[in-house]
Design an enzyme around this catalytic site. Structure first.
Site, mmCIF file in Angstrom:
data_model
loop_
_atom_site.group_PDB
_atom_site.id
_atom_site.type_symbol
_atom_site.label_atom_id
_atom_site.label_comp_id
_atom_site.label_asym_id
_atom_site.label_seq_id
_atom_site.Cartn_x
_atom_site.Cartn_y
_atom_site.Cartn_z
ATOM 1 N N ILE A 80 -3.340 -8.723 -1.574
ATOM 2 C CA ILE A 80 -4.797 -8.558 -1.707
ATOM 3 C C ILE A 80 -5.510 -9.804 -1.184
ATOM 4 O O ILE A 80 -6.513 -9.706 -0.475
ATOM 5 C CB ILE A 80 -5.208 -8.273 -3.171
ATOM 6 C CG1 ILE A 80 -4.468 -7.046 -3.714
ATOM 7 C CG2 ILE A 80 -6.725 -8.035 -3.272
ATOM 8 C CD1 ILE A 80 -4.769 -6.715 -5.168
ATOM 9 N N ARG A 103 0.629 -1.191 -15.981
ATOM 10 C CA ARG A 103 -0.091 -2.461 -15.794
ATOM 11 C C ARG A 103 0.189 -3.385 -16.983
ATOM 12 O O ARG A 103 0.278 -4.599 -16.835
ATOM 13 C CB ARG A 103 -1.588 -2.196 -15.652
ATOM 14 C CG ARG A 103 -1.950 -1.438 -14.374
ATOM 15 C CD ARG A 103 -3.448 -1.244 -14.243
ATOM 16 N NE ARG A 103 -3.818 -0.521 -13.031
ATOM 17 C CZ ARG A 103 -3.989 0.802 -12.955
ATOM 18 N NH1 ARG A 103 -3.826 1.555 -14.014
ATOM 19 N NH2 ARG A 103 -4.333 1.371 -11.828
ATOM 20 N N THR A 137 -6.399 -9.528 -11.028
ATOM 21 C CA THR A 137 -5.034 -9.491 -11.570
ATOM 22 C C THR A 137 -4.923 -8.504 -12.737
ATOM 23 O O THR A 137 -5.805 -8.456 -13.598
ATOM 24 C CB THR A 137 -4.655 -10.906 -12.062
ATOM 25 O OG1 THR A 137 -4.847 -11.830 -10.996
ATOM 26 C CG2 THR A 137 -3.217 -10.964 -12.544
ATOM 27 N N ASN A 138 -3.827 -7.769 -12.761
ATOM 28 C CA ASN A 138 -3.570 -6.799 -13.839
ATOM 29 C C ASN A 138 -2.695 -7.375 -14.944
ATOM 30 O O ASN A 138 -1.951 -8.317 -14.686
ATOM 31 C CB ASN A 138 -2.876 -5.560 -13.242
ATOM 32 C CG ASN A 138 -3.897 -4.573 -12.701
ATOM 33 O OD1 ASN A 138 -4.878 -4.275 -13.364
ATOM 34 N ND2 ASN A 138 -3.647 -4.084 -11.504
ATOM 35 N N HIS A 145 -9.168 -0.091 -17.002
ATOM 36 C CA HIS A 145 -8.502 0.173 -15.729
ATOM 37 C C HIS A 145 -7.094 0.693 -16.021
ATOM 38 O O HIS A 145 -6.112 -0.008 -15.867
ATOM 39 C CB HIS A 145 -8.450 -1.132 -14.935
ATOM 40 C CG HIS A 145 -7.962 -0.977 -13.539
ATOM 41 N ND1 HIS A 145 -8.403 0.005 -12.682
ATOM 42 C CD2 HIS A 145 -7.045 -1.694 -12.824
ATOM 43 C CE1 HIS A 145 -7.796 -0.109 -11.528
ATOM 44 N NE2 HIS A 145 -6.952 -1.133 -11.593
HETATM 45 N N1 APR Z 1 -1.538 -19.722 -8.647
HETATM 46 C C1 APR Z 1 -1.874 -19.192 -7.452
HETATM 47 N N2 APR Z 1 -1.262 -18.123 -6.936
HETATM 48 C C2 APR Z 1 -0.276 -17.576 -7.620
HETATM 49 C C3 APR Z 1 0.127 -18.058 -8.886
HETATM 50 C C4 APR Z 1 -0.550 -19.187 -9.403
HETATM 51 N N3 APR Z 1 -0.230 -19.719 -10.563
HETATM 52 N N4 APR Z 1 1.135 -17.282 -9.334
HETATM 53 C C5 APR Z 1 1.371 -16.350 -8.398
HETATM 54 N N5 APR Z 1 0.521 -16.522 -7.350
HETATM 55 C C6 APR Z 1 0.446 -15.788 -6.101
HETATM 56 C C7 APR Z 1 1.806 -15.298 -5.614
HETATM 57 O O1 APR Z 1 2.563 -16.356 -5.061
HETATM 58 C C8 APR Z 1 1.389 -14.239 -4.593
HETATM 59 O O2 APR Z 1 1.257 -14.781 -3.284
HETATM 60 O O3 APR Z 1 -0.293 -14.583 -6.240
HETATM 61 C C9 APR Z 1 0.034 -13.780 -5.105
HETATM 62 C C10 APR Z 1 0.032 -12.322 -5.534
HETATM 63 O O4 APR Z 1 0.222 -11.577 -4.393
HETATM 64 P P1 APR Z 1 1.118 -10.238 -4.375
HETATM 65 O O5 APR Z 1 2.397 -10.492 -5.097
HETATM 66 O O6 APR Z 1 1.173 -9.766 -2.967
HETATM 67 O O7 APR Z 1 0.257 -9.232 -5.279
HETATM 68 P P2 APR Z 1 -1.045 -8.405 -4.858
HETATM 69 O O8 APR Z 1 -0.660 -7.082 -4.350
HETATM 70 O O9 APR Z 1 -1.944 -9.273 -4.044
HETATM 71 O O10 APR Z 1 -1.681 -8.168 -6.319
HETATM 72 C C11 APR Z 1 -2.153 -9.248 -7.084
HETATM 73 O O11 APR Z 1 -3.735 -7.923 -8.298
HETATM 74 O O12 APR Z 1 -4.131 -5.627 -8.352
HETATM 75 C C12 APR Z 1 -3.504 -6.711 -8.985
HETATM 76 O O13 APR Z 1 -1.604 -5.690 -10.065
HETATM 77 C C13 APR Z 1 -2.011 -6.544 -9.023
HETATM 78 O O14 APR Z 1 -1.630 -8.307 -10.598
HETATM 79 C C14 APR Z 1 -1.554 -7.974 -9.235
HETATM 80 C C15 APR Z 1 -2.603 -8.779 -8.446
#
Ligand code: APR
Length: 310
Positions: free
Chosen positions: A13, A90, A121-122, A177
């Site tokens: 995202i 979720r 974030t979920n 949600h």
């Molecule tokens: N600080 C910054 N970034 C972080 C941290 C942190 N402490 N912990 C994790 N991340 C980063 C991860 O390294 C990853 O690059 O958050 C990013 C999440 O990206 P994805 O795993 O691709 O997840 P995404 O599909 O973007 O969804 C993110 O949104 O819709 C919700 O359920 C979904 O909880 C999830 C969130």
């Protein structure tokens, strides 16, 4: 001076958010991820800088893992955290993502205490609640992105089912949600024509069920990870309304203090977003049946908020 948009989480995202914010020339962009993923964040930022000549935008875009770089951000959009995998709810993400939101809240509080903060974030309703409690930011400055997406899905499915332009479908989805969210067919129209008059009850029930399960439908198709295009665009719409003082009325997870009988919880309700953040929550007069459905979702949201122990 250009506005500054900080994107916390540079995953699926986060990277789409960066692209949309650039294309819309919303401001300079900081894409922040964990130290282990600082280079990919820098790479995505550089790739977007190299897209600018054809994308026709001017923006300074950087990748980082250092919160100092978000200093003074006008908008912070948080996607940091784990996404669902097939078979997960979720709520299964609560413990792991609460830890992450705790770190993020500390960084945002230190470096961007005036920002309009949109949490993606979920489990969304619990994460926005946790972020609010952990930062102590004013309520108009903290909002969760859910209703904007749930409503987009509702509108998209109606347009697909009826063969009409999605531009003409207006409606709203209230509540948490999750599978108990409350689409409101009674208040949905297609070019001003009530949905109830042009779709059968069976069609409407099917559309409502599909909307409630829309996130899960995508998770099943992906097998790994969850939706990213539509959540990103929904969050950008909210950010844009704030930055441009557009006064869009969008369903968002906002802190209710008496509205809809809710006290101290973030629930999906229609909000007016302008330069002061969440400027107003609209209360809809609901039927008994709609109220009962809303009570059910409030119960679920209340339980997950309690589980954060904040
Ligand atoms: N600080 C910054 N970034 C972080 C941290 C942190 N402490 N912990 C994790 N991340 C980063 C991860 O390294 C990853 O690059 O958050 C990013 C999440 O990206 P994805 O795993 O691709 O997840 P995404 O599909 O973007 O969804 C993110 O949104 O819709 C919700 O359920 C979904 O909880 C999830 C969130």
């Amino acid at each position: 001076m250009r506005k500054k948009i900080a994107l916390i989480g540079g995953g699926q995202i986060g990277q789409i958010l960066a692209m949309l914010a650039a294309q819309k020339e919303m401001g300079d962009i900081v894409l922040l991820d964990i130290p282990e993923l600082e280079n990919p964040a820098k790479g995505k930022a550089l790739d977007l800088m190299e897209m600018a000549p054809h994308g026709n935008y001017d923006a300074n875009i950087i990748g980082t893992s250092n919160y100092k770089d978000i200093e003074g951000a006008d908008v912070v959009i948080i996607t940091a955290g784990k996404p669902r995998q097939a078979g997960m709810t979720r709520e299964d993400l609560l413990a792991v993502n609460l830890q992450i939101i705790t770190q993020v809240a500390a960084g945002v509080k230190q470096y961007a205490p005036k920002a309009f903060c949109i949490i993606v974030t979920n489990p969304l309703d619990a994460m926005v609640y946790a972020f609010y409690k952990l930062t102590g930011f004013p309520k108009h400055q903290v909002v969760g992105m859910a209703g904007a997406l749930d409503t987009a899905r509702w509108r998209a499915f109606i347009a697909m089912e009826l063969g009409v332009s999605v531009a003409d479908v207006a409606g709203t989805v209230l509540g948490g949600h999750g599978p108990d969210m409350v689409p409101l067919p009674r208040l949905t129209t297609v070019g001003g024509v009530p949905l109830n008059e042009i779709a059968t009850k069976e069609q409407i029930d099917k559309l409502a069920t599909r909307t409630r399960e829309a996130g899960t439908e995508i998770v099943k198709l992906f097998g790994k990870g969850s939706a990213f295009f539509s959540p990103a665009w929904s969050a950008i719409t909210m950010a844009e309304s704030y930055l441009k003082n557009k006064h869009r009325v969008l369903p968002c997870a906002a802190l209710c203090e008496g509205e809809y009988g809710v006290k101290g919880l973030f629930i999906g309700v229609p909000c007016l977003i302008g330069a002061k953040g969440i400027e107003k929550i609209y209360e809809i007069k609901l039927t008994d049946e709609e109220s009962a459905m809303l009570q059910k979702t409030i119960g679920v949201v209340s339980k997950t908020a309690e589980e954060t122990k904040l």
